[in-house]
Design an enzyme around this catalytic site. Structure first.
Site, PDB file in Angstrom:
ATOM      1  N   CYS A 154       0.835  -1.202   0.000  1.00  0.00           N
ATOM      2  CA  CYS A 154       0.000   0.000   0.000  1.00  0.00           C
ATOM      3  C   CYS A 154       0.877   1.262   0.000  1.00  0.00           C
ATOM      4  O   CYS A 154       1.552   1.515  -0.984  1.00  0.00           O
ATOM      5  CB  CYS A 154      -0.992  -0.063   1.159  1.00  0.00           C
ATOM      6  SG  CYS A 154      -2.430   0.952   0.828  1.00  0.00           S
ATOM      7  N   HIS A 194      -3.310  -4.561   1.705  1.00  0.00           N
ATOM      8  CA  HIS A 194      -2.683  -4.936   2.976  1.00  0.00           C
ATOM      9  C   HIS A 194      -2.772  -6.448   3.146  1.00  0.00           C
ATOM     10  O   HIS A 194      -3.824  -6.955   3.517  1.00  0.00           O
ATOM     11  CB  HIS A 194      -3.423  -4.283   4.141  1.00  0.00           C
ATOM     12  CG  HIS A 194      -3.232  -2.811   4.223  1.00  0.00           C
ATOM     13  ND1 HIS A 194      -2.326  -2.224   5.069  1.00  0.00           N
ATOM     14  CD2 HIS A 194      -3.825  -1.801   3.555  1.00  0.00           C
ATOM     15  CE1 HIS A 194      -2.369  -0.909   4.925  1.00  0.00           C
ATOM     16  NE2 HIS A 194      -3.276  -0.627   4.009  1.00  0.00           N
ATOM     17  N   GLU A 223      -1.261  -7.989   5.440  1.00  0.00           N
ATOM     18  CA  GLU A 223      -0.946  -8.250   6.855  1.00  0.00           C
ATOM     19  C   GLU A 223      -2.178  -8.092   7.749  1.00  0.00           C
ATOM     20  O   GLU A 223      -2.092  -8.297   8.944  1.00  0.00           O
ATOM     21  CB  GLU A 223       0.195  -7.314   7.315  1.00  0.00           C
ATOM     22  CG  GLU A 223      -0.191  -5.882   7.663  1.00  0.00           C
ATOM     23  CD  GLU A 223      -0.539  -5.004   6.466  1.00  0.00           C
ATOM     24  OE1 GLU A 223      -0.631  -5.515   5.330  1.00  0.00           O
ATOM     25  OE2 GLU A 223      -0.758  -3.800   6.677  1.00  0.00           O
TER      26      GLU A 223
HETATM   27  N1  GLN Z   1      -3.617   6.454   0.802  1.00  0.00           N
HETATM   28  C1  GLN Z   1      -2.358   6.201   1.428  1.00  0.00           C
HETATM   29  C2  GLN Z   1      -1.241   6.997   0.758  1.00  0.00           C
HETATM   30  O1  GLN Z   1      -1.430   7.556  -0.285  1.00  0.00           O
HETATM   31  C3  GLN Z   1      -2.020   4.729   1.407  1.00  0.00           C
HETATM   32  C4  GLN Z   1      -3.060   3.968   2.194  1.00  0.00           C
HETATM   33  C5  GLN Z   1      -2.567   2.752   2.877  1.00  0.00           C
HETATM   34  O2  GLN Z   1      -1.361   2.526   3.046  1.00  0.00           O
HETATM   35  N2  GLN Z   1      -3.507   1.990   3.353  1.00  0.00           N
HETATM   36  O3  GLN Z   1      -0.177   7.063   1.281  1.00  0.00           O
END
Ligand code: GLN
Length: 196
Positions: free
Chosen positions: A78, A169, A171
């Site tokens: 992410c 994610h 995890e």
């Molecule tokens: N929206 C977040 C970003 O741009 C990432 C979201 C996440 O890690 N769940 O950094």
């Protein structure tokens, strides 16, 4: 295998739990010196602008670039995927510039803040449970990048040599098979130099 989780901001404890379930030893990494002690590094989800800022402050940008260039495995999830990208859509500055891909932030976020789904991932025999939270999308990849999974036609898991990235994610569920795959990458690295 000792697997570090970059512990500047984000879902650190959850990754350590998944690493341990997958048979590795999870270590919270707060200083660049700790990179010497780990066989692989996870960059967790959280907020990529914050993680990037803290990485600059503590010298992690150069240290992780060097760590990856030596062939050590790095896994971004992410926000961690955003941090790995060579290019970000819009006028935002990229961070590590390691993976040959263009990433759009919050690409699923506008319609649906978060959702869970089962994903087919290359190298994992049955669908993987994945949690998306204001997730980024991989818009375009270079030749060295292998696409491992797509969701509704968009790339959400990719690998480039010793670098692994997921939009979601892995995890936040009990399905730790992507962590297992990453630990295998670290084991292979122990046998041969892979490089990115
Ligand atoms: N929206 C977040 C970003 O741009 C990432 C979201 C996440 O890690 N769940 O950094």
């Amino acid at each position: 295998m000792n697997i570090g989780v970059l512990a500047l901001q984000g879902a650190v404890a959850e990754h350590i739990r998944s690493i341990e379930l997958a048979g590795g030893k999870g270590i919270a990494v707060k200083k660049i010196e700790q990179l010497k002690e780990i066989d692989g590094l996870v960059i967790p989800g959280g907020e990529s602008t914050t993680i990037g800022k803290l990485m600059r402050k503590y010298g992690f940008i150069d240290a992780i670039r060097e760590y990856a260039d030596q062939g050590n495995p790095v896994f971004g999830t992410c926000a961690g995927l955003i941090v790995l990208a060579e290019r970000l859509e819009g006028d935002e500055e990229p961070h590590l510039r390691l993976m040959d891909m263009t990433v759009a932030r919050n690409a699923f976020g506008r319609q649906r803040e978060s959702f869970e789904t089962d994903l087919d991932v290359k190298g994992i025999d049955t669908p993987l449970r994945a949690v998306f939270i204001r997730a980024p999308l991989i818009k375009e990849v270079g030749d060295r990048v292998e696409v491992l999974s797509e969701y509704q036609g968009e790339i959400v898991t990719a690998r480039q040599g010793n670098l692994l990235a997921s939009s979601y994610h892995p995890e936040l569920t009990d399905d730790y098979r992507l962590h297992e795959l990453f630990i295998r990458m670290a084991q292979e690295r122990g046998q041969t130099h892979v490089g990115r």
